[in-house]
Design an enzyme around this catalytic site. Structure first.
Site, PDB file in Angstrom:
ATOM      1  N   HIS A   1      -8.328   8.383   1.793  1.00 22.40           N
ATOM      2  CA  HIS A   1      -7.689   9.696   1.825  1.00 22.40           C
ATOM      3  C   HIS A   1      -8.705  10.733   1.406  1.00 22.40           C
ATOM      4  CE1 HIS A   1      -7.145   7.816  -2.084  1.00 22.40           C
ATOM      5  NE2 HIS A   1      -7.230   9.031  -2.607  1.00 22.40           N
TER       6      HIS A   1
ATOM      7  N   HIS B   1      -4.986   1.787   8.097  1.00 23.10           N
ATOM      8  CA  HIS B   1      -5.303   1.346   6.740  1.00 23.10           C
ATOM      9  C   HIS B   1      -6.790   1.011   6.630  1.00 23.10           C
ATOM     10  CE1 HIS B   1      -4.512  -0.278   2.684  1.00 23.10           C
ATOM     11  NE2 HIS B   1      -5.532  -1.071   2.999  1.00 23.10           N
TER      12      HIS B   1
ATOM     13  N   ASP C   1      -0.190  16.413  -2.880  1.00 27.65           N
ATOM     14  CA  ASP C   1      -0.470  15.438  -3.943  1.00 27.65           C
ATOM     15  C   ASP C   1       0.645  15.517  -4.990  1.00 27.65           C
ATOM     16  OD1 ASP C   1      -3.339  13.904  -4.968  1.00 27.65           O
ATOM     17  OD2 ASP C   1      -1.731  14.216  -6.436  1.00 27.65           O
TER      18      ASP C   1
ATOM     19  N   GLY D   1     -13.512   7.199  -9.235  1.00 31.15           N
ATOM     20  CA  GLY D   1     -12.124   7.358  -9.664  1.00 31.15           C
ATOM     21  C   GLY D   1     -11.097   7.056  -8.589  1.00 31.15           C
TER      22      GLY D   1
ATOM     23  N   CYS E   1       0.475   3.504   3.051  1.00 31.05           N
ATOM     24  CA  CYS E   1       1.093   2.943   4.272  1.00 31.05           C
ATOM     25  C   CYS E   1       2.611   3.169   4.222  1.00 31.05           C
ATOM     26  CB  CYS E   1       0.782   1.457   4.417  1.00 31.05           C
ATOM     27  SG  CYS E   1      -0.869   1.122   5.076  1.00 31.05           S
TER      28      CYS E   1
ATOM     29  N   CYS F   1       0.867  -1.180   0.000  1.00 29.48           N
ATOM     30  CA  CYS F   1       0.000   0.000   0.000  1.00 29.48           C
ATOM     31  C   CYS F   1       0.904   1.230   0.000  1.00 29.48           C
ATOM     32  CB  CYS F   1      -0.916   0.010   1.221  1.00 29.48           C
ATOM     33  SG  CYS F   1      -1.771   1.583   1.388  1.00 29.48           S
TER      34      CYS F   1
END
Ligand code: 5GP
Ligand code: ZN
Length: 114
Positions: free
Chosen positions: A100, A46, A30, A93, A7, A4
């Site tokens: 998040h 998670h 981002d 999407g 993570c 991940c």
């Protein structure tokens, strides 16, 4: 969680520009910004997406919003406004399956979203 990306960012094994961190949440820039301010607020736990939330996560989600408001004030975009987006599954999407919240600000945003 193995494999991940978020993570790994939280653990520090993949680099990211961290702009905020507490015991439960990190906020990073981002990698492909869609607005002058494009942050990702990521719970350290998670959780896959909105469908994976439990009552134990209620306070965590509230905290995400309060951190977003605080970052908006810090960046001086609180008055003009900002958008918080959480994409769940394919039609929305979602591309990273660790929950998040996108924080977008610094330009006018259209409604409805594309
Ligand atoms: P989603 O499409 O799942 O709602 O959003 C995933 C977001 O994560 C995208 O906006 C994408 O640009 C961002 N992203 C994907 N990989 C990385 C990365 O390695 N580092 C950072 N900082 N952002 C990433
Ligand atoms: Zn994860």
């Amino acid at each position: 969680m193995d494999n991940c990306i978020f993570c790994k960012i939280i653990e520090g094994t993949i680099p990211a520009k961290k702009v905020y961190e507490d015991e439960e949440i990190v906020a990073i820039e981002d990698i492909k910004p869609e607005a002058p301010h494009h942050l990702l607020l990521i719970p350290k736990k998670h959780i896959v997406n909105a469908l994976d939330l439990t009552p134990a996560d209620d306070a965590l989600v509230g905290r995400v919003y309060r951190v977003a408001a605080s970052l908006a004030r810090e960046r001086g975009v609180d008055e003009r406004g900002f958008r918080i987006v959480q994409n769940t599954n394919a039609d929305a999407g979602q591309s990273v399956f660790h929950i998040h919240f996108h924080f977008l600000a610094g330009r006018h945003m259209a409604w409805p979203p594309g």
